[in-house]
Scaffold this motif. Sequence first.
Motif, PDB file in Angstrom:
ATOM      1  N   GLU A 167       0.783  -1.175   0.102  1.00 39.86           N
ATOM      2  CA  GLU A 167      -0.096   0.009  -0.071  1.00 39.86           C
ATOM      3  C   GLU A 167       0.752   1.192  -0.084  1.00 39.86           C
ATOM      4  OE1 GLU A 167      -2.465  -3.652   1.096  1.00 39.86           O
ATOM      5  OE2 GLU A 167      -0.513  -2.723   1.949  1.00 39.86           O
ATOM      6  N   LEU A 168       2.000   1.315   0.891  1.00 42.47           N
ATOM      7  CA  LEU A 168       2.864   2.347   0.878  1.00 42.47           C
ATOM      8  C   LEU A 168       3.521   2.458  -0.643  1.00 42.47           C
ATOM      9  CD1 LEU A 168       4.184   4.681   2.306  1.00 42.47           C
ATOM     10  CD2 LEU A 168       5.683   2.973   3.164  1.00 42.47           C
ATOM     11  N   ALA A 169       3.962   1.351  -1.101  1.00 40.54           N
ATOM     12  CA  ALA A 169       4.429   1.497  -2.455  1.00 40.54           C
ATOM     13  C   ALA A 169       3.493   2.073  -3.524  1.00 40.54           C
ATOM     14  CB  ALA A 169       5.052   0.021  -2.848  1.00 40.54           C
ATOM     15  N   LEU A 170       2.452   1.748  -3.339  1.00 48.22           N
ATOM     16  CA  LEU A 170       1.532   2.224  -4.416  1.00 48.22           C
ATOM     17  C   LEU A 170       1.284   3.858  -4.158  1.00 48.22           C
ATOM     18  CD1 LEU A 170      -0.797   2.023  -6.547  1.00 48.22           C
ATOM     19  CD2 LEU A 170      -2.348   1.438  -4.657  1.00 48.22           C
ATOM     20  N   GLN A 390     -12.816  -3.010   5.091  1.00 56.85           N
ATOM     21  CA  GLN A 390     -11.637  -3.772   5.898  1.00 56.85           C
ATOM     22  C   GLN A 390     -10.427  -3.863   5.402  1.00 56.85           C
ATOM     23  OE1 GLN A 390     -11.766  -8.389   6.129  1.00 56.85           O
ATOM     24  NE2 GLN A 390     -13.821  -7.977   5.718  1.00 56.85           N
ATOM     25  N   LEU A 391      -9.382  -3.815   5.841  1.00 54.39           N
ATOM     26  CA  LEU A 391      -8.018  -3.568   5.297  1.00 54.39           C
ATOM     27  C   LEU A 391      -7.103  -4.628   6.141  1.00 54.39           C
ATOM     28  CD1 LEU A 391      -6.219  -2.929   2.746  1.00 54.39           C
ATOM     29  CD2 LEU A 391      -5.629  -1.154   4.183  1.00 54.39           C
ATOM     30  N   GLN A 392      -6.845  -6.051   5.541  1.00 55.48           N
ATOM     31  CA  GLN A 392      -5.875  -6.859   6.499  1.00 55.48           C
ATOM     32  C   GLN A 392      -5.022  -7.929   5.512  1.00 55.48           C
ATOM     33  OE1 GLN A 392      -7.217 -10.160   6.077  1.00 55.48           O
ATOM     34  NE2 GLN A 392      -9.248  -9.672   5.486  1.00 55.48           N
ATOM     35  N   GLY A 393      -4.184  -8.373   6.312  1.00 56.24           N
ATOM     36  CA  GLY A 393      -3.239  -9.382   5.445  1.00 56.24           C
ATOM     37  C   GLY A 393      -3.697 -10.382   4.448  1.00 56.24           C
ATOM     38  N   GLY A 394      -5.084 -10.932   4.963  1.00 58.64           N
ATOM     39  CA  GLY A 394      -5.565 -11.977   4.424  1.00 58.64           C
ATOM     40  C   GLY A 394      -6.119 -11.904   2.991  1.00 58.64           C
ATOM     41  N   GLN A 395      -6.599 -10.380   2.734  1.00 61.60           N
ATOM     42  CA  GLN A 395      -6.796 -10.122   1.407  1.00 61.60           C
ATOM     43  C   GLN A 395      -5.874 -10.254   0.443  1.00 61.60           C
ATOM     44  OE1 GLN A 395      -8.113  -6.165   3.104  1.00 61.60           O
ATOM     45  NE2 GLN A 395     -10.322  -6.584   2.417  1.00 61.60           N
ATOM     46  N   ASN A 396      -6.261 -10.297  -0.879  1.00 60.79           N
ATOM     47  CA  ASN A 396      -5.291 -10.365  -2.093  1.00 60.79           C
ATOM     48  C   ASN A 396      -5.049  -8.998  -2.177  1.00 60.79           C
ATOM     49  OD1 ASN A 396      -7.314  -9.418  -3.943  1.00 60.79           O
ATOM     50  ND2 ASN A 396      -7.869 -11.571  -4.360  1.00 60.79           N
ATOM     51  N   GLN A 397      -4.127  -8.792  -3.338  1.00 55.12           N
ATOM     52  CA  GLN A 397      -3.660  -7.435  -3.491  1.00 55.12           C
ATOM     53  C   GLN A 397      -4.616  -6.602  -4.256  1.00 55.12           C
ATOM     54  OE1 GLN A 397       0.447  -7.031  -5.072  1.00 55.12           O
ATOM     55  NE2 GLN A 397      -0.436  -5.621  -6.686  1.00 55.12           N
ATOM     56  N   GLN A 398      -5.424  -7.006  -4.991  1.00 55.14           N
ATOM     57  CA  GLN A 398      -6.387  -6.241  -5.683  1.00 55.14           C
ATOM     58  C   GLN A 398      -7.367  -6.172  -4.839  1.00 55.14           C
ATOM     59  OE1 GLN A 398      -8.505  -8.281  -8.939  1.00 55.14           O
ATOM     60  NE2 GLN A 398      -9.756  -6.821  -9.253  1.00 55.14           N
ATOM     61  N   GLU A 399      -7.745  -6.649  -3.617  1.00 56.31           N
ATOM     62  CA  GLU A 399      -8.965  -6.171  -2.742  1.00 56.31           C
ATOM     63  C   GLU A 399      -8.089  -4.963  -1.942  1.00 56.31           C
ATOM     64  OE1 GLU A 399     -11.460 -10.083  -1.685  1.00 56.31           O
ATOM     65  OE2 GLU A 399      -9.552  -9.806  -0.960  1.00 56.31           O
ATOM     66  N   PHE A 401      -5.865  -2.817  -2.729  1.00 55.82           N
ATOM     67  CA  PHE A 401      -5.559  -1.760  -3.454  1.00 55.82           C
ATOM     68  C   PHE A 401      -6.886  -0.921  -3.614  1.00 55.82           C
ATOM     69  CE2 PHE A 401      -1.346  -2.585  -5.905  1.00 55.82           C
ATOM     70  CZ  PHE A 401      -0.601  -2.332  -4.622  1.00 55.82           C
ATOM     71  N   GLU A 402      -8.097  -1.778  -3.917  1.00 56.93           N
ATOM     72  CA  GLU A 402      -9.405  -1.102  -4.274  1.00 56.93           C
ATOM     73  C   GLU A 402      -9.604  -0.549  -2.950  1.00 56.93           C
ATOM     74  OE1 GLU A 402     -11.897  -4.115  -6.093  1.00 56.93           O
ATOM     75  OE2 GLU A 402     -10.949  -4.009  -7.757  1.00 56.93           O
ATOM     76  N   THR A 403      -9.569  -1.282  -1.717  1.00 53.74           N
ATOM     77  CA  THR A 403     -10.021  -0.749  -0.365  1.00 53.74           C
ATOM     78  C   THR A 403      -9.563   0.521  -0.172  1.00 53.74           C
ATOM     79  OG1 THR A 403     -10.642  -2.902   0.383  1.00 53.74           O
ATOM     80  CG2 THR A 403     -10.228  -1.217   1.719  1.00 53.74           C
ATOM     81  N   TYR A 404      -8.106   0.724  -0.675  1.00 57.35           N
ATOM     82  CA  TYR A 404      -7.319   1.956  -0.166  1.00 57.35           C
ATOM     83  C   TYR A 404      -7.922   2.955  -1.071  1.00 57.35           C
ATOM     84  CZ  TYR A 404      -3.277   4.962  -0.475  1.00 57.35           C
ATOM     85  OH  TYR A 404      -2.802   6.105  -0.552  1.00 57.35           O
ATOM     86  N   LYS A 405      -8.154   2.647  -2.387  1.00 56.76           N
ATOM     87  CA  LYS A 405      -8.572   3.828  -3.270  1.00 56.76           C
ATOM     88  C   LYS A 405     -10.039   4.223  -3.073  1.00 56.76           C
ATOM     89  CE  LYS A 405      -5.756   2.724  -7.261  1.00 56.76           C
ATOM     90  NZ  LYS A 405      -5.763   2.503  -8.631  1.00 56.76           N
ATOM     91  N   LYS A 406     -11.094   3.232  -2.499  1.00 56.24           N
ATOM     92  CA  LYS A 406     -12.065   3.784  -2.125  1.00 56.24           C
ATOM     93  C   LYS A 406     -12.099   4.726  -0.940  1.00 56.24           C
ATOM     94  CE  LYS A 406     -14.427  -0.249  -4.447  1.00 56.24           C
ATOM     95  NZ  LYS A 406     -15.250  -1.278  -4.012  1.00 56.24           N
ATOM     96  N   PHE A 407     -11.420   4.334   0.042  1.00 53.99           N
ATOM     97  CA  PHE A 407     -11.577   4.952   1.593  1.00 53.99           C
ATOM     98  C   PHE A 407     -11.002   6.116   1.257  1.00 53.99           C
ATOM     99  CE2 PHE A 407     -10.311   5.503   5.838  1.00 53.99           C
ATOM    100  CZ  PHE A 407     -11.540   5.381   6.292  1.00 53.99           C
ATOM    101  N   GLN A 408      -9.849   6.265   0.352  1.00 52.21           N
ATOM    102  CA  GLN A 408      -9.540   7.819   0.095  1.00 52.21           C
ATOM    103  C   GLN A 408     -10.462   8.581  -0.482  1.00 52.21           C
ATOM    104  OE1 GLN A 408      -6.562   9.286   0.215  1.00 52.21           O
ATOM    105  NE2 GLN A 408      -4.875   8.310  -0.136  1.00 52.21           N
ATOM    106  N   LYS A 613      -4.442 -12.877 -10.671  1.00 48.42           N
ATOM    107  CA  LYS A 613      -5.198 -11.829 -11.267  1.00 48.42           C
ATOM    108  C   LYS A 613      -4.104 -10.427 -11.539  1.00 48.42           C
ATOM    109  CE  LYS A 613      -9.969 -12.689 -10.968  1.00 48.42           C
ATOM    110  NZ  LYS A 613     -11.126 -12.244 -10.495  1.00 48.42           N
ATOM    111  N   LYS A 614      -4.176  -9.951 -12.579  1.00 45.94           N
ATOM    112  CA  LYS A 614      -3.429  -8.472 -13.063  1.00 45.94           C
ATOM    113  C   LYS A 614      -4.540  -7.423 -12.233  1.00 45.94           C
ATOM    114  CE  LYS A 614      -0.868  -5.937 -16.011  1.00 45.94           C
ATOM    115  NZ  LYS A 614      -0.145  -5.734 -17.236  1.00 45.94           N
ATOM    116  N   PHE A 615      -4.168  -6.759 -11.444  1.00 43.11           N
ATOM    117  CA  PHE A 615      -4.881  -5.528 -10.602  1.00 43.11           C
ATOM    118  C   PHE A 615      -5.381  -4.667 -11.946  1.00 43.11           C
ATOM    119  CE2 PHE A 615      -4.952  -1.240  -9.029  1.00 43.11           C
ATOM    120  CZ  PHE A 615      -6.161  -1.645  -8.182  1.00 43.11           C
ATOM    121  N   GLY A 616      -6.619  -4.403 -11.688  1.00 43.61           N
ATOM    122  CA  GLY A 616      -7.352  -3.491 -12.691  1.00 43.61           C
ATOM    123  C   GLY A 616      -7.848  -3.943 -13.823  1.00 43.61           C
ATOM    124  N   LYS A 617      -7.434  -5.383 -14.215  1.00 42.95           N
ATOM    125  CA  LYS A 617      -8.034  -5.791 -15.136  1.00 42.95           C
ATOM    126  C   LYS A 617      -8.754  -6.941 -15.288  1.00 42.95           C
ATOM    127  CE  LYS A 617      -4.534  -3.997 -18.637  1.00 42.95           C
ATOM    128  NZ  LYS A 617      -3.653  -4.341 -19.628  1.00 42.95           N
TER     129      LYS A 617
END
Length: 624
Positions: A167-170, A390-399, A401-408, A613-617
């Motif tokens: 998340e910090l990298a993104l 929710q944001l926790q380590g059990g989610q995959n990367q796509q979930e 990133f999407e959570t981070y963007k929506k909460f923003q 899965k490739k994120f965003g596609k």
Amino acid sequence: MGDDIVLNLQTDDTSVKPKKKNKEIAKKKEDGKRSGKKRKYIDPKDFVPISSLFEKNPEIPTVNQDDNISTNTKDVTFSSDALEDLSVNHKLKGNLKDQFKFNSLTKIQMLSIPCLLKGSDVMIKSPTGSGKTMCYAIPIVEKLSSINPPVHRSNGPYVVVLVPTRELALQIFNIFQDLCKSSINIVPGLLVGGEKCKAEKSRIRKGINVLISTPGRLNYHMKETASLDLQNLQWLVLDEVDRLLDMGFLATVTEVVKQLDERRTTDRQTVILSATLNSDVKTLSKLSMNDPIIVDDSLDVHDPATKKRKVDTFTLPESLNQMYVFVPSKLRLISLFGFLASKSFVEKSKNKVIVFMTNKASVQFYEKLFKLVLKEKYKLSEKSTQKVFQLQGGQNQQERFETYKKFQLISNGVLFCTDVAARGLDIKNVDWIVQFSCPQEIGDYCHKVGRTARIGQQGSSLMFLQPSEKDYLEKLSAQSIILSEYTLDNLLKDSLDSFSSKKMKIEDKATEIQNFVEETLVKDKMQHKLAVAAYFSFIQSYSTYPSVMKGIFHPKKLHLGHTAKSFGLREAPGKLKEEPKKVKPMKDEKEKKKSNGRLNIPADDVYSGPRTKKFGKKKPNKGN
């Protein structure tokens, strides 16, 4: 015989009137017959007593505030220095004004940017939320845009930025993308765990000038990707170093630094950033830096007294309002839900709140249950429940990133999360930070509350303490971190009155919601399963506190029955059973790598590893 002997005699006279208690029982039975209602029979083995929320709770301790006069080591976040005085090109200045709405620099930016523009190695210590990313991003873009002939993506990486989490990298990648709008020839790129290595290899072949990565993924590509040419590397940035070390990345980072030294053909400038500069950070700096300048915005160069202060002293923003509340176990659930509902979903109070919890099972349980309470009990719309994440380590990367963007993007809502969101993330306009359990380290506390009150904005934090955890306040006080009390009575009154106009006592309102939760868990097997998993994970989390905290946090100090109540469970602790965790069989050494060259890392790994899965596609629907 002595006169003090008393005879306890019972008459055999049947004319003696029955006791008052027996009369009442008889009356209730008679009333039941008259009403025609047949009472439901409950088998004794299935009978579950419903305990009161407000009985048999431990006494709320008192804290002597006279002994804890506020002496927080705080910094003045915004300086008065204008952006016009910054020694960068006019295009970059214009971009900072238009894209980032910069008018002035923070204190840490004012102190560090000139040093970095001169080419020095710099160690930056500043509280989270003070704008440390811009401290190195602005000089990097300024230096790269001045190279002649101009930088081209085929030249490969000039900059490597290592960070602990995806998340910090993104977030840093997005900042560089916006900064590079003033120099469109500079190409930022992202390499993080969870994405297919094949896609990343293709990205590297096309060319990346500013490479933002997590340590494990960069280390992999340095070994396995021949097209990753690092001979032009001029900058190495290690962001959130204390977090990198806490997560056990020291060996990986050390290996990466050695490989970079072997491959580069030019001089390299190194930047280390952290909220604390402890001995471990200094050890890493010796491996990667040459005569570094230490920039600490909590030290006043005009005040000799501050120069003697230890560099690992914790600093917090001046605009942060810190509070704590003592909550007995049985009242934790209703106190949390009432507080969140009143802060985020009342018309007059539309706040953005982040709630930190100790484990992903608790995050999953409370997030789903809170949505249910909002919808079924508070009668809010489906649109409102979509603002709970929710944001926790059990989610995959796509979930994630999407959570981070929506909460923003939202103006009000609640994010339940684990420590994966504790450091580095810059989520805009967060009003409240709630720490539902005490952090294991004082540094973790500082990082979490640092998600609010960023860049001079106002923010508040609230930490839930059980009565037995009073001594944790002394641990904070020893680091000059003083919190003010928010009483439980005021919290419940403010929370429950704002959502219910019924003329009921606060105790009755709280009990009504608690009963709704408990009855929901009786009917909903999936929610009950989540509650049991969260209950056991919470108890286990008390075993993970460091030895210096064992006197305050220990599983033996928990009242298990009251703790079960905080997860909406009516069963006695002895009747609850933890589901065994499924352990995957180990694979042979030959199966560790697949034929396509990708690392075969488990999908639930938080920090590195390919994802499917490739994120965003999304794959096209062949049925259309």
